[in-house]
Design an enzyme around this catalytic site. Structure first.
Site, PDB file in Angstrom:
ATOM      1  N   ARG A 169     -17.881  55.902  10.353  1.00  0.00           N
ATOM      2  CA  ARG A 169     -16.926  54.204  10.635  1.00  0.00           C
ATOM      3  C   ARG A 169     -17.431  53.770  11.522  1.00  0.00           C
ATOM      4  NH1 ARG A 169     -11.677  53.858   9.014  1.00  0.00           N
ATOM      5  NH2 ARG A 169     -11.750  55.115   6.572  1.00  0.00           N
ATOM      6  N   HIS A 174      -4.819  59.546  12.958  1.00  0.00           N
ATOM      7  CA  HIS A 174      -6.015  58.323  12.633  1.00  0.00           C
ATOM      8  C   HIS A 174      -6.719  60.288  12.333  1.00  0.00           C
ATOM      9  CE1 HIS A 174      -7.657  55.394  11.030  1.00  0.00           C
ATOM     10  NE2 HIS A 174      -8.851  54.478  12.105  1.00  0.00           N
ATOM     11  N   ARG A 179     -10.828  60.065  -1.499  1.00  0.00           N
ATOM     12  CA  ARG A 179     -12.644  61.017  -1.317  1.00  0.00           C
ATOM     13  C   ARG A 179     -11.956  62.343  -0.674  1.00  0.00           C
ATOM     14  NH1 ARG A 179     -11.155  56.844   4.095  1.00  0.00           N
ATOM     15  NH2 ARG A 179      -9.213  57.524   3.433  1.00  0.00           N
ATOM     16  N   HIS A 231       0.115  58.845   3.674  1.00  0.00           N
ATOM     17  CA  HIS A 231      -1.138  57.442   4.347  1.00  0.00           C
ATOM     18  C   HIS A 231      -0.225  56.417   4.264  1.00  0.00           C
ATOM     19  CE1 HIS A 231      -3.984  54.673   4.142  1.00  0.00           C
ATOM     20  NE2 HIS A 231      -5.177  56.148   4.453  1.00  0.00           N
ATOM     21  N   ASP A 263      -8.600  63.988   4.930  1.00  0.00           N
ATOM     22  CA  ASP A 263      -8.658  64.482   6.225  1.00  0.00           C
ATOM     23  C   ASP A 263      -8.393  65.885   5.870  1.00  0.00           C
ATOM     24  OD1 ASP A 263      -9.505  62.871   7.849  1.00  0.00           O
ATOM     25  OD2 ASP A 263      -7.478  62.062   8.155  1.00  0.00           O
TER      26      ASP A 263
END
Ligand code: NMX
Ligand code: MLT
Length: 388
Positions: A349, A227, A277, A268, A323
């Site tokens: 977050r 994650h 993103r 993902h 990421d």
């Protein structure tokens, strides 16, 4: 959507799949589509990326972007809430310096909760958001042992300015650092209702644990390498690759797969195209640091890895995720230790998780709130038996 509408049929094949695709609730802050990625309250993320983080926090909490007057009032409200008690630093001084920064973050949030929980979901979430910039700055300073002359916190600064001032790094371009961090925060604030950290935070809050306890737990969920910590792992292997030569990058990716290690920054659970993103961060990198060595490596990785990962049919999405690029950008502006990267993800977050906790606790079910989480598990390997 009527009460009796069938949304999904659960079969045995869905068991032990991490609840993949199974609808469990509604989300008022954001949704994620497989090809277009995340939208905050309806807006595609790329359209929001240049906004000030404070305005996007306002959006997640109020479901509308602020007018200029609302934006000013919201910043003033955050400033009133921003002061961090000195005792937080005292607790940070007791933590092991080689403890992972995500553990420091979780402890820091828990510590604030022990000092100042009000018990009001919204008050606590806003207080935590307002205190995060200083908490983050102190985390870096104290963990790194840079204890002298820590600047006073100016709570009237923006979220990013307050962090950068507390950090007070020499030899870096503060404006560039603030730009990268502001974009980073906006991009990472929320990602639908079912990502692991948000789900975890809401699950903890469903038992009426505090906002602080819930978000500290969410940070622990985020700290896993599959994650949030993938941003650390991704930059670590960019540093290990050390070349943007496509053949060498390909050999590296193949080596990781052969060793049964994840190729960080790719794949993902929901997305089936490049994460917007990531696309935004690549565009920012092309604008700000096209010749940075790490950026050149991730540019090659973005080309090479999807092709290699596509050879394995079981990988549902071979494309770059959020990421892939953040580490190269953070490194470029002066954050050279990747072990800190996931704390930025966590800082961002807090806003999305906080807003979703408020919605689940005070809006859902006509204001009664979502009941305590309690999904069903089916017994395996346990036939009924009795002591002799
Ligand atoms: N590298 C290696 N193997 C992968 C990758 C990858 N990037 N992506 C998927 N797989 C494997 C996965 O481990 C699984 O193997 P197995 O059947 O042996 O369990 C198989 O492919 C099918 O997985 P998917 O259904 O495609 O993906 P899933 O939803 O299970 O997992 C991730 C999603 C994100 C955990 C996975 O793609 C991954 O491990 N990616 C690398 C780590 C990463 O970048 N994580 C960050 C995600 C975004 N975030 O910040 O949270
Ligand atoms: C996130 O931003 O939380 C990640 O992309 C993971 C997810 O959505 O499952």
């Amino acid at each position: 959507m009527g009460d009796d509408d069938s949304l999904f049929t659960v079969t045995s094949a869905h068991l032990n799949t991490g609840l993949r695709g199974i609808p469990v609730g509604t989300c008022r802050t954001s949704f994620v589509t497989p090809t277009e990625g995340v939208h905050y309250c309806g807006y595609p993320i790329a359209e929001l990326a240049h906004l000030a983080p404070e305005d996007v926090v306002y959006l997640l909490f109020n479901k509308e972007l602020p007018t200029p007057e609302q934006a000013e009032a919201f910043r003033a409200d955050l400033a009133k809430r921003g002061t961090v008690p000195n005792s937080l630093a005292a607790v940070f001084h007791t933590l092991p310096n080689d403890g992972h920064p995500m553990d420091w973050l979780s402890v820091g949030i828990h510590t604030l909760g022990m000092m100042e929980t009000t018990g009001d979901w919204k008050e606590d979430a806003l207080n935590l958001i307002a205190r995060m910039p200083r908490l983050m700055g102190l985390l870096f300073r104290i963990r790194e042992g840079r204890l002298d002359n820590i600047p006073e916190d100016d709570v009237n600064g923006s979220m990013v300015q307050r962090f950068v001032r507390t950090l007070d790094l020499d030899g870096v371009d503060h404006d560039l650092m603030e730009k990268i961090l502001a974009t980073y925060l906006v991009l990472h604030m929320d990602h639908g209702g079912g990502n692991l950290s948000t789900f975890t935070g809401k699950a903890i809050a469903s038992g009426h644990a505090t906002v602080y306890a819930s978000i500290a737990g969410a940070m622990n969920a985020l700290s896993g390498p599959l994650h949030g910590r993938a941003n650390q792992s991704c930059l670590e292997f960019v540093l290990r690759i050390g070349t943007s030569d496509p053949d060498e990058v390909e050999a590296f990716v193949r080596g990781e797969l052969a060793a049964k290690r994840p190729v960080f920054g790719f794949g993902h659970a929901v997305l089936r195209a490049e994460d917007p993103r990531a696309t935004v961060q690549f565009a920012l990198g092309e604008e700000l640091c096209p010749d940075d060595e790490n950026f050149k490596i991730i540019r090659t990785l973005r080309e090479v890895a999807p092709r290699v990962l596509s050879e394995n049919e079981k990988i549902s999405n071979p494309n770059a995720n959020v990421d892939i690029a953040s580490g190269a950008l953070l490194h470029h502006v002066g954050f050279t230790d990747p072990t800190y990267y996931t704390t930025f993800f966590g800082w961002a977050r807090v806003a999305g998780i906080g807003a979703q906790i408020i919605d689940e606790r005070t809006v859902m079910r006509g204001g009664k709130g979502t009941p305590i989480y309690r999904p069903k598990y089916i017994a395996e390997g346990q036939s009924l038996r009795h002591l002799e």
